[in-house]
Design a protein around this motif. Structure first.
Motif, PDB file in Angstrom:
ATOM      1  N   GLN A  24      11.038  98.807  18.764  1.00  0.00           N
ATOM      2  CA  GLN A  24      11.151  98.877  17.320  1.00  0.00           C
ATOM      3  C   GLN A  24      11.802 100.172  16.871  1.00  0.00           C
ATOM      4  O   GLN A  24      11.466 101.252  17.332  1.00  0.00           O
ATOM      5  CB  GLN A  24       9.759  98.767  16.687  1.00  0.00           C
ATOM      6  CG  GLN A  24       9.797  98.767  15.165  1.00  0.00           C
ATOM      7  CD  GLN A  24       8.396  98.760  14.590  1.00  0.00           C
ATOM      8  OE1 GLN A  24       7.479  99.226  15.228  1.00  0.00           O
ATOM      9  NE2 GLN A  24       8.234  98.251  13.397  1.00  0.00           N
ATOM     10  N   VAL A  25      12.775 100.045  15.997  1.00  0.00           N
ATOM     11  CA  VAL A  25      13.354 101.212  15.334  1.00  0.00           C
ATOM     12  C   VAL A  25      12.643 101.319  13.992  1.00  0.00           C
ATOM     13  O   VAL A  25      12.988 100.615  13.037  1.00  0.00           O
ATOM     14  CB  VAL A  25      14.870 101.052  15.125  1.00  0.00           C
ATOM     15  CG1 VAL A  25      15.440 102.286  14.442  1.00  0.00           C
ATOM     16  CG2 VAL A  25      15.551 100.819  16.468  1.00  0.00           C
ATOM     17  N   PRO A  26      11.595 102.113  13.914  1.00  0.00           N
ATOM     18  CA  PRO A  26      10.698 102.041  12.754  1.00  0.00           C
ATOM     19  C   PRO A  26      11.303 102.668  11.508  1.00  0.00           C
ATOM     20  O   PRO A  26      12.160 103.538  11.571  1.00  0.00           O
ATOM     21  CB  PRO A  26       9.478 102.827  13.208  1.00  0.00           C
ATOM     22  CG  PRO A  26      10.023 103.833  14.167  1.00  0.00           C
ATOM     23  CD  PRO A  26      11.161 103.131  14.880  1.00  0.00           C
ATOM     24  N   PHE A  27      10.820 102.178  10.370  1.00  0.00           N
ATOM     25  CA  PHE A  27      11.099 102.878   9.132  1.00  0.00           C
ATOM     26  C   PHE A  27      10.417 104.238   9.195  1.00  0.00           C
ATOM     27  O   PHE A  27       9.429 104.427   9.902  1.00  0.00           O
ATOM     28  CB  PHE A  27      10.514 102.107   7.943  1.00  0.00           C
ATOM     29  CG  PHE A  27      11.306 100.923   7.513  1.00  0.00           C
ATOM     30  CD1 PHE A  27      12.222 101.024   6.497  1.00  0.00           C
ATOM     31  CD2 PHE A  27      11.124  99.691   8.118  1.00  0.00           C
ATOM     32  CE1 PHE A  27      12.947  99.926   6.074  1.00  0.00           C
ATOM     33  CE2 PHE A  27      11.846  98.589   7.710  1.00  0.00           C
ATOM     34  CZ  PHE A  27      12.761  98.704   6.671  1.00  0.00           C
ATOM     35  N   ASP A  28      10.915 105.171   8.444  1.00  0.00           N
ATOM     36  CA  ASP A  28      10.199 106.435   8.276  1.00  0.00           C
ATOM     37  C   ASP A  28       8.817 106.105   7.719  1.00  0.00           C
ATOM     38  O   ASP A  28       8.683 105.334   6.768  1.00  0.00           O
ATOM     39  CB  ASP A  28      10.965 107.328   7.296  1.00  0.00           C
ATOM     40  CG  ASP A  28      10.383 108.727   7.208  1.00  0.00           C
ATOM     41  OD1 ASP A  28      11.170 109.634   6.937  1.00  0.00           O
ATOM     42  OD2 ASP A  28       9.173 108.889   7.401  1.00  0.00           O
ATOM     43  N   SER A  29       7.777 106.679   8.294  1.00  0.00           N
ATOM     44  CA  SER A  29       6.417 106.374   7.840  1.00  0.00           C
ATOM     45  C   SER A  29       6.184 106.818   6.407  1.00  0.00           C
ATOM     46  O   SER A  29       5.232 106.388   5.778  1.00  0.00           O
ATOM     47  CB  SER A  29       5.391 107.047   8.758  1.00  0.00           C
ATOM     48  OG  SER A  29       5.561 108.446   8.748  1.00  0.00           O
ATOM     49  N   ASP A  30       7.060 107.685   5.888  1.00  0.00           N
ATOM     50  CA  ASP A  30       6.949 108.134   4.500  1.00  0.00           C
ATOM     51  C   ASP A  30       7.861 107.345   3.573  1.00  0.00           C
ATOM     52  O   ASP A  30       8.148 107.779   2.455  1.00  0.00           O
ATOM     53  CB  ASP A  30       7.282 109.620   4.392  1.00  0.00           C
ATOM     54  CG  ASP A  30       6.251 110.485   5.095  1.00  0.00           C
ATOM     55  OD1 ASP A  30       6.642 111.524   5.631  1.00  0.00           O
ATOM     56  OD2 ASP A  30       5.072 110.103   5.104  1.00  0.00           O
ATOM     57  N   LEU A  31       8.314 106.170   4.023  1.00  0.00           N
ATOM     58  CA  LEU A  31       9.262 105.382   3.234  1.00  0.00           C
ATOM     59  C   LEU A  31       8.735 105.112   1.830  1.00  0.00           C
ATOM     60  O   LEU A  31       9.441 105.289   0.842  1.00  0.00           O
ATOM     61  CB  LEU A  31       9.552 104.053   3.932  1.00  0.00           C
ATOM     62  CG  LEU A  31      10.417 103.048   3.145  1.00  0.00           C
ATOM     63  CD1 LEU A  31      11.814 103.580   2.983  1.00  0.00           C
ATOM     64  CD2 LEU A  31      10.418 101.696   3.835  1.00  0.00           C
ATOM     65  N   VAL A 149       9.789  92.310   3.851  1.00  0.00           N
ATOM     66  CA  VAL A 149       9.281  91.687   2.633  1.00  0.00           C
ATOM     67  C   VAL A 149       8.612  92.702   1.716  1.00  0.00           C
ATOM     68  O   VAL A 149       8.772  92.648   0.490  1.00  0.00           O
ATOM     69  CB  VAL A 149       8.304  90.540   2.978  1.00  0.00           C
ATOM     70  CG1 VAL A 149       7.642  89.980   1.724  1.00  0.00           C
ATOM     71  CG2 VAL A 149       9.032  89.428   3.722  1.00  0.00           C
ATOM     72  N   PHE A 150       7.863  93.647   2.288  1.00  0.00           N
ATOM     73  CA  PHE A 150       7.042  94.533   1.464  1.00  0.00           C
ATOM     74  C   PHE A 150       7.470  96.004   1.507  1.00  0.00           C
ATOM     75  O   PHE A 150       7.746  96.612   0.479  1.00  0.00           O
ATOM     76  CB  PHE A 150       5.576  94.418   1.875  1.00  0.00           C
ATOM     77  CG  PHE A 150       5.013  93.047   1.740  1.00  0.00           C
ATOM     78  CD1 PHE A 150       4.807  92.488   0.488  1.00  0.00           C
ATOM     79  CD2 PHE A 150       4.705  92.289   2.859  1.00  0.00           C
ATOM     80  CE1 PHE A 150       4.295  91.212   0.347  1.00  0.00           C
ATOM     81  CE2 PHE A 150       4.192  91.010   2.734  1.00  0.00           C
ATOM     82  CZ  PHE A 150       3.992  90.463   1.477  1.00  0.00           C
ATOM     83  N   LEU A 151       7.522  96.566   2.701  1.00  0.00           N
ATOM     84  CA  LEU A 151       7.735  98.001   2.791  1.00  0.00           C
ATOM     85  C   LEU A 151       9.087  98.411   2.224  1.00  0.00           C
ATOM     86  O   LEU A 151       9.228  99.488   1.631  1.00  0.00           O
ATOM     87  CB  LEU A 151       7.610  98.457   4.253  1.00  0.00           C
ATOM     88  CG  LEU A 151       7.051  99.870   4.463  1.00  0.00           C
ATOM     89  CD1 LEU A 151       5.635  99.959   3.927  1.00  0.00           C
ATOM     90  CD2 LEU A 151       7.096 100.247   5.924  1.00  0.00           C
ATOM     91  N   SER A 152      10.079  97.566   2.389  1.00  0.00           N
ATOM     92  CA  SER A 152      11.404  97.876   1.854  1.00  0.00           C
ATOM     93  C   SER A 152      11.402  97.946   0.334  1.00  0.00           C
ATOM     94  O   SER A 152      12.302  98.526  -0.275  1.00  0.00           O
ATOM     95  CB  SER A 152      12.415  96.824   2.322  1.00  0.00           C
ATOM     96  OG  SER A 152      12.106  95.551   1.773  1.00  0.00           O
ATOM     97  N   LYS A 153      10.374  97.363  -0.295  1.00  0.00           N
ATOM     98  CA  LYS A 153      10.243  97.405  -1.759  1.00  0.00           C
ATOM     99  C   LYS A 153       9.261  98.482  -2.202  1.00  0.00           C
ATOM    100  O   LYS A 153       8.912  98.550  -3.390  1.00  0.00           O
ATOM    101  CB  LYS A 153       9.796  96.034  -2.276  1.00  0.00           C
ATOM    102  CG  LYS A 153      10.768  94.904  -1.963  1.00  0.00           C
ATOM    103  CD  LYS A 153      10.230  93.593  -2.469  1.00  0.00           C
ATOM    104  CE  LYS A 153      11.196  92.445  -2.181  1.00  0.00           C
ATOM    105  NZ  LYS A 153      11.326  92.177  -0.733  1.00  0.00           N
TER     106      LYS A 153
END
Length: 570
Positions: A24-31, A149-153
């Motif tokens: 997984q190439v994760p999102f920054d946890s502070d996104l 679905v969620f974190l990107s928003k």
């Protein structure tokens, strides 16, 4: 991004032997924190037990876990989106359709997501045994979809480890271990950096979902679960037991959030019942839940696949750390499928006991909500939207200076000798004066007891009643529909036309059936409970009604919701 996420589960099916999902190439946890603040909607989603199955094949036999063989004509066949009331797990068409539907209808309408585990298939096919690689790949794929679905928003997601998210299922050794390491990578986008080290040790964490106001605590219930024989079960003489370490951590979290004037949702996979938890673990959970009643907004769990609620009662905490086994309300996950009446009957028995108490002391109760599953095993796909109060002044807890023994219900502050007498338990003040941990933090003005800022107001439950039906000739997927809601219908609308501009709708009217969009409706088949909120007194009031045999229609509706009409179908 969206196209990739939607198709990822399909790729895992087609190329299981030659395609390994990349790291997984994760999102920054502070996104979420880096995005502009979102306006609060006053709602959150609870999603649980999706159980995606990469081997599911349309048209196959239910006896083969929907993996092979065509059944006889009279037998049900694996449908495009699953078998209703069956023994098979979810095809990817169902899990994708569910999250796509939520994305379209709800992702912009919720403030955070509680995701309570079991994102891999059951180990129910001896010819296709599960592997750790498969479990992690399924969870990785589901995590990516949740990110999209969620974190990107900017919507935080709080995941938990389920008993089928590990191999072998139900078994998890004390951490740190490969399981905690793998999920710390898979869920790196969801776990805040300050909690990362704790999660790698034990698989649990906390996060502010409304910064400075509301937090969510994700528990690793594997360390409390009786089916996990790799742990000691919170034994009093083993402070290093992973269950005890988790409770010690939980106590610090609750005390810290309380000192900050914050409110907390507690989430986990396996519900905290006397049947599901080791006795010592259960009594510690009950004691902490009541000791911090003015800080905990509610308890949200999955695992059972049965829609119900039950109480954590102060009488379950005894001087020797043992819970009353007769108060057990749960059945094992597999037993639920065979013993529907047992759970329903146990709940009614408990509610009947509550209905006979003349003067209920609300200090002595907490409420556990167990949500039904997405997987149609053994009922129908479903999810819940909770609404909570975002108006009013914050509750300010008292006695912030109280120091409570950190060793939980087995601390050095031993009970007085008269408290060891069973007759003393009949005294209404027993729980407050004789419980071993000193001061209990409760208040009739806290959000869990009185409707105020951050109080839970109600939930709407959506399900898929026509799982194998298509909506038209284009063979569109079956639709999610409102099954029921806890609200009184009048609360869905402003009290008057003049109040419309400043009114906060607990649920968007466009996501409700047309009959509920009418502000003049006072009764509805969708609203049998008519609850004004989801505070502890309101749940006790509903339980007292259910506990009386004269409320036959209400009991029938409650049972139908528990099993989604399974008795009528099969």
């Amino acid at each position: 991004m969206r196209t990739t996420a939607v198709s990822l589960l399909f790729l895992l099916v087609q190329f299981q032997d030659v395609f390994a999902a990349p790291t997984q190439v994760p999102f920054d946890s502070d996104l979420v924190a880096k995005r502009p603040p979102r306006k609060l909607r006053g709602r959150f989603l609870h999603l649980t037990d999706m159980h995606p199955d990469p081997y599911y094949r349309v048209g196959t036999s239910e006896k083969s876990a929907c993996h092979r063989r065509k059944p006889k004509k009279a037998k049900p066949r694996a449908g495009e989106h699953g078998i209703p009331f069956g023994d098979c797990d979810s095809p990817f068409s169902l899990t994708n359709h569910t999250l796509d539907f939520i994305d379209k209808k709800w992702s912009e309408e919720v403030d955070f997501v509680i995701w309570t585990g079991d994102s891999a298939r059951h180990d129910n096919d001896r010819k296709l045994p599960r592997t750790t690689k498969e479990i992690y790949e399924l969870n990785r794929a589901m995590a990516r979809k949740m990110e999209d679905v969620f974190l990107s928003k900017g919507v935080p997601v709080i995941p938990t480890i389920g008993n089928n998210d590990v191999w072998p299922h139900n078994i998890m050794l004390p951490g740190p271990n490969d399981i905690t390491f793998q999920y710390s990578v898979i869920w790196r986008s969801f776990i805040p950096f300050p909690s990362f080290q704790v999660f790698q040790r034990g698989g649990y964490f906390s996060v502010d979902v409304i910064p400075g106001s509301v937090a969510a605590i994700s528990l690793n219930t594997m360390y409390f679960y009786t089916s996990n024989k790799a742990v000691g079960g919170c034994e009093v003489n083993d402070p290093q037991d992973p269950g005890n370490l988790q409770f010690d951590w939980l106590e610090v979290q609750l005390q810290t959030f309380r000192s900050r004037g914050m409110q907390v949702w507690i989430a986990g996979h396996v519900p905290p019942s006397a049947r599901n938890y080791y006795p010592e673990c259960h009594v510690r959970y009950v004691e902490l839940s009541l000791r911090y009643q003015d800080t905990i907004l509610g308890h949200l769990f999955g695992h059972m696949n049965v829609d119900h609620f039950f109480f954590l009662d102060a009488q379950e905490v005894t001087h020797n750390g043992q819970a009353r086994s007769s108060d057990a309300l749960e059945e094992d996950e597999q037993d639920v499928k065979k013993k529907h009446k047992d759970l329903y009957g146990s709940l009614l028995k408990n509610f009947n006991h509550v209905s006979k108490v003349s003067n209920i002391d609300h200090d002595n109760y907490a409420v556990v909500n167990v949500a039904p599953s997405v997987v149609p095993n053994p009922y129908l796909p479903s999810f819940r939207i909770f609404s909570y109060n975002i108006s009013g002044s914050p509750y300010v807890p008292g006695d912030l200076g109280v120091i409570v023994d950190g060793r939980g219900p087995r601390g050095s502050n031993a009970p007085r000798p008269d408290c060891l007498d069973d007759l003393a338990r009949q005294n209404a003040t027993f729980e407050k004066e004789c419980h071993p941990s000193g001061h209990w933090n409760s208040s009739p003005n806290s959000p869990s007891r009185r409707n105020g800022l951050w109080s839970p107001l109600g939930f709407a439950q959506y399900y898929m009643p026509d799982l194998n039906a298509t909506t038209n000739k284009r063979k569109r997927p079956p639709k999610y529909k409102l099954e029921y809601l806890t609200f009184h219908p009048s609360l869905l609308h402003p009290p008057s036309e003049g109040a419309r501009s400043g009114f906060h709708y607990p649920l968007p009217l466009r996501n409700l059936p047309r009959s509920l969009r009418n502000s003049t409706v006072t009764k509805s088949k969708y609203a049998p409970y008519g609850m004004h909120d989801l505070t502890i007194p309101s749940w006790l009031k509903l339980a007292r009604r259910l506990g009386k045999a004269k409320h036959k229609k209400l009991r029938a509706r409650f049972r139908r919701y528990m099993y989604m009409g399974a008795d009528e179908e099969r």
